[in-house]
Write an enzyme that holds these catalytic residues in place. Structure first.
Site: not given
Ligand SMILES: O=C(O)CCC(=O)C(=O)O
Ligand SMILES: [Fe+2]
Length: 309
Positions: A103, A105, A263, A278
């Site tokens: 995906h 983000d 990623h 994150r």
């Protein structure tokens, strides 16, 4: 006007031929010189994902202070809760989520984050690597007739989980309550956005494919046709020759250009705990090769992030 940059003294070593570089000789924090920040940003634009080792001094506050040098932090997530006391920090914790699906983000909103910064907090003794793919290179390597096709194509992205498409035994059917709770929270508010399949990068002008696991359907295609075309294109992105794989060590921080990558968090660490923190930075609304901007269809993401122009 061009500004001559002082040589900042960082080192940049490619981590693979297609994507990725390791940056050395820098201690990250909120106090870096502008020339150093500019050099880091340029390395990010050039290599799409950059890695820093030995940043043991960083905590959430230090990660955030450094992140602010590169942009404006978003809230942790449009729907999922943040780390306690840190509204901009999203926990990636094996207790309730594993990102083992390719995906980019937060593509279900219009204002897709520009940059993500991920810091190792708790690592398993083995496994748990993350892999990134270069979506600019994937577009560039398409034969010209396929480039022409995708340049005019649009797709709907949504945060509604595609259970059929991502079946994962052990989590479906209420077997794992924490995963189910997390999934409910993730979907608690529906977002749907139409994005061009090819976007023009606002800083580099490069064209990149916008795909990944939040894509639900190509506009004008049936679900069977969507599946067929998605597989063709997505395979171009995730082909191993187009990726770099990172084995996390304590003190590591990774930064990726979320406008030029996908990623995948490899879930091969059994039941060991794994946690990373994150922070995402505000992005622009994607623009097609014709200059048309993405359109939100459901949900208002203005609480999550500014639009960075
Ligand atoms: O767990 C991972 O390795 C990747 C997590 C992820 O998708 C993210 O931080 O956005
Ligand atoms: Fe992610």
């Amino acid at each position: 006007m061009t500004t001559q940059l002082e040589a900042p003294g960082i080192t940049v070593a490619k981590a693979g031929g297609a994507i990725g570089a390791v940056i050395g000789n820098v201690q990250l924090g909120g106090d870096l010189a502008p020339a150093t920040v500019a050099a880091i940003r340029q390395a990010l634009l050039d290599h799409k994902v950059i890695f820093f080792r030995e940043q043991h001094h960083l905590d959430d506050a230090g990660q955030l202070a450094f992140a602010r040098l590169l942009g404006t932090p978003t809230l942790a997530h449009p729907t999922s809760r943040s780390v306690d006391g840190a509204a901009n920090v999203l926990p990636i914790d094996s207790d309730y989520s594993k990102s083992n699906s390719w995906h980019t983000d937060v593509t279900f909103v219009d204002r897709i984050p520009a940059i993500s910064l991920l810091r190792a907090v708790t690592l398993p003794a083995y496994g748990g690597d993350t892999t990134w793919a270069n979506t600019v290179r994937a577009y560039a390597n398409l034969p010209q007739p396929l480039q022409a096709l995708v340049e005019r194509l649009w797709a709907v992205h949504s945060n509604l989980y595609d259970y059929a498409g991502h079946a994962d035994e052990g989590r479906i059917g209420g077997i794992d309550v924490k995963f189910e709770e997390y999934q409910k929270e993730f979907e608690s508010k529906l977002f749907e956005t139409e994005h061009p399949v090819v976007r023009v990068h606002p800083e580099t002008g490069e064209r990149a494919l916008v795909l990944g696991h939040f894509l639900r359907r190509f506009v004008g295609l049936s679900s069977a046709e969507t599946t067929a075309l998605f597989q063709l294109l997505q395979n171009r992105v995730t082909n191993l020759d187009n990726t770099v794989r990172w084995h996390w060590q304590p003190g590591d921080l990774a930064i990726w250009d979320n406008r030029a990558t996908q990623h995948y968090g490899v879930a091969d660490y059994d039941d060991q705990p794994r946690r990373l923190h994150r922070i995402t930075l505000a992005g622009d609304v994607p623009v097609s090769v014709d200059g048309v901007r993405s359109t939100p269809r459901t949900g208002d993401a203005s609480h999550f992030s500014d639009v960075d122009n």
